[in-house]
Write a protein that holds these residues in place. Sequence first.
Motif, mmCIF file in Angstrom:
data_model
loop_
_atom_site.group_PDB
_atom_site.id
_atom_site.type_symbol
_atom_site.label_atom_id
_atom_site.label_comp_id
_atom_site.label_asym_id
_atom_site.label_seq_id
_atom_site.Cartn_x
_atom_site.Cartn_y
_atom_site.Cartn_z
ATOM 1 N N LEU A 69 0.718 -1.461 0.287
ATOM 2 C CA LEU A 69 -0.030 0.039 -0.033
ATOM 3 C C LEU A 69 0.989 1.435 0.229
ATOM 4 O O LEU A 69 1.981 1.552 1.010
ATOM 5 C CB LEU A 69 -0.749 0.222 1.372
ATOM 6 C CG LEU A 69 -2.403 -0.647 0.828
ATOM 7 C CD1 LEU A 69 -2.157 -2.192 1.301
ATOM 8 C CD2 LEU A 69 -3.090 0.004 2.268
ATOM 9 N N ASP A 70 0.212 2.096 -0.905
ATOM 10 C CA ASP A 70 1.309 3.436 -0.952
ATOM 11 C C ASP A 70 0.700 4.134 0.311
ATOM 12 O O ASP A 70 -0.549 5.237 -0.415
ATOM 13 C CB ASP A 70 0.573 4.160 -1.972
ATOM 14 C CG ASP A 70 1.376 5.287 -2.299
ATOM 15 O OD1 ASP A 70 2.096 5.876 -0.811
ATOM 16 O OD2 ASP A 70 1.458 5.869 -3.251
ATOM 17 N N PRO A 71 1.167 5.075 1.711
ATOM 18 C CA PRO A 71 0.509 5.471 2.465
ATOM 19 C C PRO A 71 -0.100 7.469 1.613
ATOM 20 O O PRO A 71 -1.267 7.569 2.804
ATOM 21 C CB PRO A 71 1.454 5.658 3.350
ATOM 22 C CG PRO A 71 2.713 5.132 2.705
ATOM 23 C CD PRO A 71 2.046 4.360 1.967
ATOM 24 N N SER A 72 0.563 7.375 0.623
ATOM 25 C CA SER A 72 0.926 8.522 0.372
ATOM 26 C C SER A 72 -0.928 8.877 -0.383
ATOM 27 O O SER A 72 -0.934 10.157 0.015
ATOM 28 C CB SER A 72 1.683 8.918 -0.735
ATOM 29 O OG SER A 72 2.969 9.641 0.342
ATOM 30 N N HIS A 73 -1.075 7.336 -1.005
ATOM 31 C CA HIS A 73 -2.302 7.722 -1.578
ATOM 32 C C HIS A 73 -3.121 6.763 -0.984
ATOM 33 O O HIS A 73 -3.682 6.289 -2.453
ATOM 34 C CB HIS A 73 -1.657 7.407 -2.946
ATOM 35 C CG HIS A 73 -1.146 8.464 -3.517
ATOM 36 N ND1 HIS A 73 0.702 8.131 -3.700
ATOM 37 C CD2 HIS A 73 -1.102 9.939 -3.917
ATOM 38 C CE1 HIS A 73 0.946 8.900 -3.863
ATOM 39 N NE2 HIS A 73 0.252 10.178 -4.406
ATOM 40 N N THR A 74 -3.711 5.947 0.079
ATOM 41 C CA THR A 74 -4.549 6.002 0.540
ATOM 42 C C THR A 74 -4.475 6.399 1.890
ATOM 43 O O THR A 74 -4.369 7.034 2.819
ATOM 44 C CB THR A 74 -3.650 4.267 1.576
ATOM 45 O OG1 THR A 74 -2.965 3.476 0.106
ATOM 46 C CG2 THR A 74 -4.801 3.508 2.132
ATOM 47 N N ASP A 75 -6.671 7.137 1.972
ATOM 48 C CA ASP A 75 -6.647 7.216 2.890
ATOM 49 C C ASP A 75 -8.898 6.656 3.498
ATOM 50 O O ASP A 75 -9.040 5.949 2.596
ATOM 51 C CB ASP A 75 -7.448 8.521 2.319
ATOM 52 C CG ASP A 75 -8.296 9.076 3.677
ATOM 53 O OD1 ASP A 75 -7.461 9.239 4.881
ATOM 54 O OD2 ASP A 75 -8.311 10.431 3.555
ATOM 55 N N VAL A 76 -8.867 5.918 4.842
ATOM 56 C CA VAL A 76 -9.617 5.433 5.055
ATOM 57 C C VAL A 76 -10.264 6.320 5.699
ATOM 58 O O VAL A 76 -10.157 6.940 6.970
ATOM 59 C CB VAL A 76 -9.503 4.650 6.287
ATOM 60 C CG1 VAL A 76 -10.315 4.191 6.442
ATOM 61 C CG2 VAL A 76 -8.411 3.398 5.816
ATOM 62 N N LEU A 77 -11.406 6.648 5.324
ATOM 63 C CA LEU A 77 -12.784 8.564 6.095
ATOM 64 C C LEU A 77 -13.773 7.262 6.476
ATOM 65 O O LEU A 77 -14.456 6.747 6.249
ATOM 66 C CB LEU A 77 -12.448 9.468 4.469
ATOM 67 C CG LEU A 77 -13.420 9.905 5.254
ATOM 68 C CD1 LEU A 77 -12.784 11.312 5.642
ATOM 69 C CD2 LEU A 77 -13.418 11.101 4.652
ATOM 70 N N ALA A 78 -13.892 8.031 8.209
ATOM 71 C CA ALA A 78 -15.397 8.121 8.664
ATOM 72 C C ALA A 78 -16.175 8.663 8.831
ATOM 73 O O ALA A 78 -15.734 9.783 9.218
ATOM 74 C CB ALA A 78 -14.471 7.142 9.980
ATOM 75 N N GLN A 79 -17.595 8.677 8.717
ATOM 76 C CA GLN A 79 -18.239 9.512 8.956
ATOM 77 C C GLN A 79 -19.614 9.196 9.604
ATOM 78 O O GLN A 79 -19.916 8.096 9.162
ATOM 79 C CB GLN A 79 -18.950 10.367 7.272
ATOM 80 C CG GLN A 79 -19.420 11.141 7.378
ATOM 81 C CD GLN A 79 -20.093 12.176 5.807
ATOM 82 O OE1 GLN A 79 -19.753 11.640 5.182
ATOM 83 N NE2 GLN A 79 -19.146 13.428 6.023
ATOM 84 N N TRP A 80 -19.386 9.491 10.264
ATOM 85 C CA TRP A 80 -20.998 9.781 11.353
ATOM 86 C C TRP A 80 -21.924 10.813 11.051
ATOM 87 O O TRP A 80 -21.726 11.980 10.987
ATOM 88 C CB TRP A 80 -20.505 9.518 13.048
ATOM 89 C CG TRP A 80 -19.596 10.699 13.143
ATOM 90 C CD1 TRP A 80 -19.808 11.194 14.022
ATOM 91 C CD2 TRP A 80 -18.441 11.172 13.130
ATOM 92 N NE1 TRP A 80 -18.993 11.785 14.359
ATOM 93 C CE2 TRP A 80 -17.413 12.049 14.023
ATOM 94 C CE3 TRP A 80 -17.230 10.608 12.357
ATOM 95 C CZ2 TRP A 80 -16.649 12.554 13.739
ATOM 96 C CZ3 TRP A 80 -15.789 10.593 12.287
ATOM 97 C CH2 TRP A 80 -15.945 11.374 13.288
ATOM 98 N N SER A 81 -22.682 10.699 12.447
ATOM 99 C CA SER A 81 -24.059 12.441 12.281
ATOM 100 C C SER A 81 -23.526 12.554 14.316
ATOM 101 O O SER A 81 -23.948 11.942 15.304
ATOM 102 C CB SER A 81 -25.951 11.604 12.189
ATOM 103 O OG SER A 81 -26.303 12.533 12.688
ATOM 104 N N HIS A 82 -23.895 13.605 13.987
ATOM 105 C CA HIS A 82 -23.496 14.561 15.686
ATOM 106 C C HIS A 82 -24.601 14.967 15.325
ATOM 107 O O HIS A 82 -24.983 16.112 14.820
ATOM 108 C CB HIS A 82 -22.157 15.218 15.255
ATOM 109 C CG HIS A 82 -21.671 16.280 16.747
ATOM 110 N ND1 HIS A 82 -22.735 17.214 17.218
ATOM 111 C CD2 HIS A 82 -21.657 15.651 17.359
ATOM 112 C CE1 HIS A 82 -22.074 17.277 18.359
ATOM 113 N NE2 HIS A 82 -21.788 16.355 18.468
#
Length: 236
Positions: A69-82
């Motif tokens: 995996l290339d860390p510069s082009h890897t992203d794990v995005l989490a999103q939730w309701s507040h």
Amino acid sequence: MSATRKLLLPLALTLAIAACSKPADEAAAPAADAAAPATTEQAATPAADAAAAAPAAEAIQIASGTYKLDPSHTDVLAQWSHFGFSHPSAHFGNAEGTLVYDAADVTKSTVEVKLPLSGLNSFTAKFDEHLKSADFFDAAKFADATFKSTKVEAAGTNKLTVTGDLTIKGITKPVTLDVTINGGGEHPMAKVPAAGFDATTTLKRSDFGVGAYAPNVSDEVNIRITTEATGEKPAA
């Protein structure tokens, strides 16, 4: 005027009116037919033909091998309701991982990823500290989140389903990722085999001991992943 003429005159007028009106009616009929809308079947035919003629998606080819995996082009995005008012997000960077891809039998492919919590970023420093505290991830005690695949399956053209074990705070639960293959081939700059993927899933944070303030802050978290991975340069 004779009685005979009086009787014949109305009859003649009636015949004249009928003769004049008949061509107009006949002329109106084709116009009405032309103005009538096409039937549903007729209207749908061009669209249906176009859909049938559309080319099928071309399968993306990825060379068999081991990819990092290339860390510069890897992203794990989490999103939730507040509280239902907003949908904040945080991302996990600095990913480390290995993908073993088998082009002949994709079910033999595997993926293993480590997400150091040092790379957690909510875009607000104070909130980062709270997320890394014992209220949530307890990063001082559990430095990494990990994912290790247990099953990889084809799910259509350029689609995969990847099931694996996600471990957060020492708690391991099965998670299934819906994966899209974005590309495969030689990296134009590095000149090595490369592959790229997007993936999505939804999980309950309370399953992993990170459920503070639920359900006001939603227990369900949507995860979106994008990643690139590169292989070794082929032997000359």
